[in-house]
Design an enzyme around this catalytic site. Structure first.
Site, PDB file in Angstrom:
ATOM      1  N   ASP A   1       1.321 -14.936   6.728  1.00 48.40           N
ATOM      2  CA  ASP A   1       0.944 -16.339   6.529  1.00 48.40           C
ATOM      3  C   ASP A   1       1.030 -16.720   5.049  1.00 48.40           C
ATOM      4  OD1 ASP A   1       0.545 -16.661   9.230  1.00 48.40           O
ATOM      5  OD2 ASP A   1      -1.645 -16.682   9.128  1.00 48.40           O
TER       6      ASP A   1
ATOM      7  N   TYR B   1      10.988   8.926   0.910  1.00 48.29           N
ATOM      8  CA  TYR B   1      10.994   7.870  -0.103  1.00 48.29           C
ATOM      9  C   TYR B   1      11.649   8.280  -1.426  1.00 48.29           C
ATOM     10  CZ  TYR B   1       7.833   5.703   3.235  1.00 48.29           C
ATOM     11  OH  TYR B   1       7.298   5.168   4.386  1.00 48.29           O
TER      12      TYR B   1
ATOM     13  N   ASN C   1       8.089  -5.564  -0.818  1.00 46.04           N
ATOM     14  CA  ASN C   1       7.949  -4.383   0.035  1.00 46.04           C
ATOM     15  C   ASN C   1       6.482  -4.322   0.423  1.00 46.04           C
ATOM     16  OD1 ASN C   1       7.784  -1.969   1.349  1.00 46.04           O
ATOM     17  ND2 ASN C   1       9.004  -0.823  -0.148  1.00 46.04           N
TER      18      ASN C   1
ATOM     19  N   PRO D   1       0.793  -1.223   0.000  1.00 46.36           N
ATOM     20  CA  PRO D   1       0.000   0.000   0.000  1.00 46.36           C
ATOM     21  C   PRO D   1       0.829   1.278   0.000  1.00 46.36           C
ATOM     22  CG  PRO D   1      -0.043  -1.040   2.158  1.00 46.36           C
ATOM     23  CD  PRO D   1       0.600  -2.017   1.214  1.00 46.36           C
ATOM     24  N   ASN D   2       0.330   2.233  -0.746  1.00 47.29           N
ATOM     25  CA  ASN D   2       0.898   3.590  -0.875  1.00 47.29           C
ATOM     26  C   ASN D   2       2.158   3.663  -1.721  1.00 47.29           C
ATOM     27  OD1 ASN D   2      -1.030   5.066   0.862  1.00 47.29           O
ATOM     28  ND2 ASN D   2      -0.228   3.725   2.452  1.00 47.29           N
TER      29      ASN D   2
ATOM     30  N   HIS E   1      12.651  -2.552   2.203  1.00 47.62           N
ATOM     31  CA  HIS E   1      12.088  -1.241   2.538  1.00 47.62           C
ATOM     32  C   HIS E   1      12.985  -0.168   1.942  1.00 47.62           C
ATOM     33  CE1 HIS E   1       9.325  -3.232   5.168  1.00 47.62           C
ATOM     34  NE2 HIS E   1      10.350  -3.915   5.649  1.00 47.62           N
ATOM     35  N   ILE E   2      12.358   0.834   1.381  1.00 51.91           N
ATOM     36  CA  ILE E   2      13.095   1.952   0.786  1.00 51.91           C
ATOM     37  C   ILE E   2      13.804   2.745   1.882  1.00 51.91           C
ATOM     38  CG2 ILE E   2      12.788   4.135  -0.451  1.00 51.91           C
ATOM     39  CD1 ILE E   2      10.351   2.694  -1.856  1.00 51.91           C
ATOM     40  N   SER E   3      13.064   3.000   2.953  1.00 57.08           N
ATOM     41  CA  SER E   3      13.619   3.767   4.072  1.00 57.08           C
ATOM     42  C   SER E   3      14.244   2.816   5.097  1.00 57.08           C
ATOM     43  CB  SER E   3      12.509   4.585   4.743  1.00 57.08           C
ATOM     44  OG  SER E   3      11.528   3.719   5.310  1.00 57.08           O
TER      45      SER E   3
ATOM     46  N   ARG F   1      13.236   5.046  12.214  1.00 56.77           N
ATOM     47  CA  ARG F   1      11.954   5.758  12.205  1.00 56.77           C
ATOM     48  C   ARG F   1      11.120   5.400  13.446  1.00 56.77           C
ATOM     49  NH1 ARG F   1       9.291   5.093   6.563  1.00 56.77           N
ATOM     50  NH2 ARG F   1       8.076   6.868   7.354  1.00 56.77           N
TER      51      ARG F   1
ATOM     52  N   ALA G   1       3.169  -0.786   4.962  1.00 53.13           N
ATOM     53  CA  ALA G   1       2.652  -0.822   6.334  1.00 53.13           C
ATOM     54  C   ALA G   1       2.229  -2.222   6.771  1.00 53.13           C
ATOM     55  CB  ALA G   1       1.480   0.149   6.461  1.00 53.13           C
TER      56      ALA G   1
ATOM     57  N   ARG H   1       7.487   0.944  13.393  1.00 52.49           N
ATOM     58  CA  ARG H   1       8.093   0.406  12.162  1.00 52.49           C
ATOM     59  C   ARG H   1       9.250  -0.554  12.459  1.00 52.49           C
ATOM     60  NH1 ARG H   1       5.679   3.739   8.159  1.00 52.49           N
ATOM     61  NH2 ARG H   1       5.306   5.795   8.999  1.00 52.49           N
TER      62      ARG H   1
ATOM     63  N   HIS I   1       4.218  -4.354   9.259  1.00 51.76           N
ATOM     64  CA  HIS I   1       4.250  -4.125  10.699  1.00 51.76           C
ATOM     65  C   HIS I   1       3.066  -4.712  11.458  1.00 51.76           C
ATOM     66  CE1 HIS I   1       7.409  -1.541   9.339  1.00 51.76           C
ATOM     67  NE2 HIS I   1       6.584  -0.693   8.750  1.00 51.76           N
TER      68      HIS I   1
ATOM     69  N   ARG J   1       4.743  10.877  -2.765  1.00 51.95           N
ATOM     70  CA  ARG J   1       4.538  10.526  -1.352  1.00 51.95           C
ATOM     71  C   ARG J   1       5.787  10.843  -0.523  1.00 51.95           C
ATOM     72  NH1 ARG J   1       4.765   4.400   1.097  1.00 51.95           N
ATOM     73  NH2 ARG J   1       4.079   4.974   3.179  1.00 51.95           N
TER      74      ARG J   1
ATOM     75  N   GLU K   1      12.735  -9.342   1.996  1.00 50.75           N
ATOM     76  CA  GLU K   1      11.943  -8.231   2.548  1.00 50.75           C
ATOM     77  C   GLU K   1      12.688  -6.943   2.234  1.00 50.75           C
ATOM     78  OE1 GLU K   1      11.384  -8.375   6.813  1.00 50.75           O
ATOM     79  OE2 GLU K   1      10.723  -6.287   6.870  1.00 50.75           O
TER      80      GLU K   1
HETATM   81  C1  DQA Z   1       8.254   1.105   3.717  1.00 50.12           C
HETATM   82  C2  DQA Z   1       8.340   1.403   5.223  1.00 50.12           C
HETATM   83  C3  DQA Z   1       7.005   1.154   5.899  1.00 50.12           C
HETATM   84  O1  DQA Z   1       7.114   1.456   7.286  1.00 50.12           O
HETATM   85  C4  DQA Z   1       5.945   2.065   5.305  1.00 50.12           C
HETATM   86  O2  DQA Z   1       4.689   1.791   5.887  1.00 50.12           O
HETATM   87  C5  DQA Z   1       5.883   1.972   3.821  1.00 50.12           C
HETATM   88  C6  DQA Z   1       7.129   1.899   3.062  1.00 50.12           C
HETATM   89  C7  DQA Z   1       9.550   1.472   2.978  1.00 50.12           C
HETATM   90  O3  DQA Z   1       9.680   1.088   1.828  1.00 50.12           O
HETATM   91  O4  DQA Z   1      10.420   2.174   3.543  1.00 50.12           O
HETATM   92  O5  DQA Z   1       4.815   2.051   3.227  1.00 50.12           O
HETATM   93  O6  DQA Z   1       8.024  -0.269   3.539  1.00 50.12           O
END
Ligand code: DQA
Length: 144
Positions: free
Chosen positions: A86, A22, A73, A9-10, A99-101, A106, A76, A110, A79, A17, A97
């Protein structure tokens, strides 16, 4: 070999964003980067993004059945989603796994991941550059 890159998501809003977190790369740019990495490495790369948890679960089932490695990725969902965990736990090939950040720098919420302990590896904090690195590692190591 096919590598499936799944964004939750997002992440479709990359570029607009929270660019200070990001970066300015759009999701379309990210897709191109990943596909280009696949061309250079001689592997098929498919990138998908969804804001719907059930759709993500379905894609993970598809990857489990096809025995595809996945770069995930989960945004959210990482978390808190037991359902995504599952589904990811059913994968039979490598799971990265991503994550960009750097989630560990943070907010405390997270710092929890429902995916890290079932993943082959975790990449975080390298920006979108983490994606081609993950694809390279999978291309060179998956299935060995
Ligand atoms: C994320 C980090 C997550 O905490 C956040 O909810 C995201 C992006 C990242 O790519 O840094 O949507 O997965």
């Amino acid at each position: 070999m096919k590598v499936l890159v799944l964004n939750g998501p997002n992440l479709g809003r990359l570029g607009t964003r929270e660019p200070s977190v990001y970066g300015s790369t759009t999701h379309a740019d990210l897709v191109s980067m990943c596909e280009q990495a696949g061309v250079e490495l001689g592997v098929e790369v498919e990138v998908r993004q969804t804001d719907h948890e059930g759709e993500m679960v379905g894609w993970l089932h598809e990857a489990a059945d096809a025995c595809w490695p996945v770069v995930l990725n989960a945004g959210a969902w990482t978390h808190y989603s037991v359902a995504v965990r599952d589904a990811a736990a059913q994968l039979r090939a490598e799971l990265i796994e991503l994550h960009i950040s750097n989630v560990h720098k943070r907010e405390a919420f997270r710092h929890t991941s429902f995916l890290s302990d079932i993943s082959t590896a975790v990449i975080c904090g390298l920006g979108v550059a983490g994606y081609p690195l993950a694809i390279r590692w999978v291309a060179e190591n998956a299935g060995r």
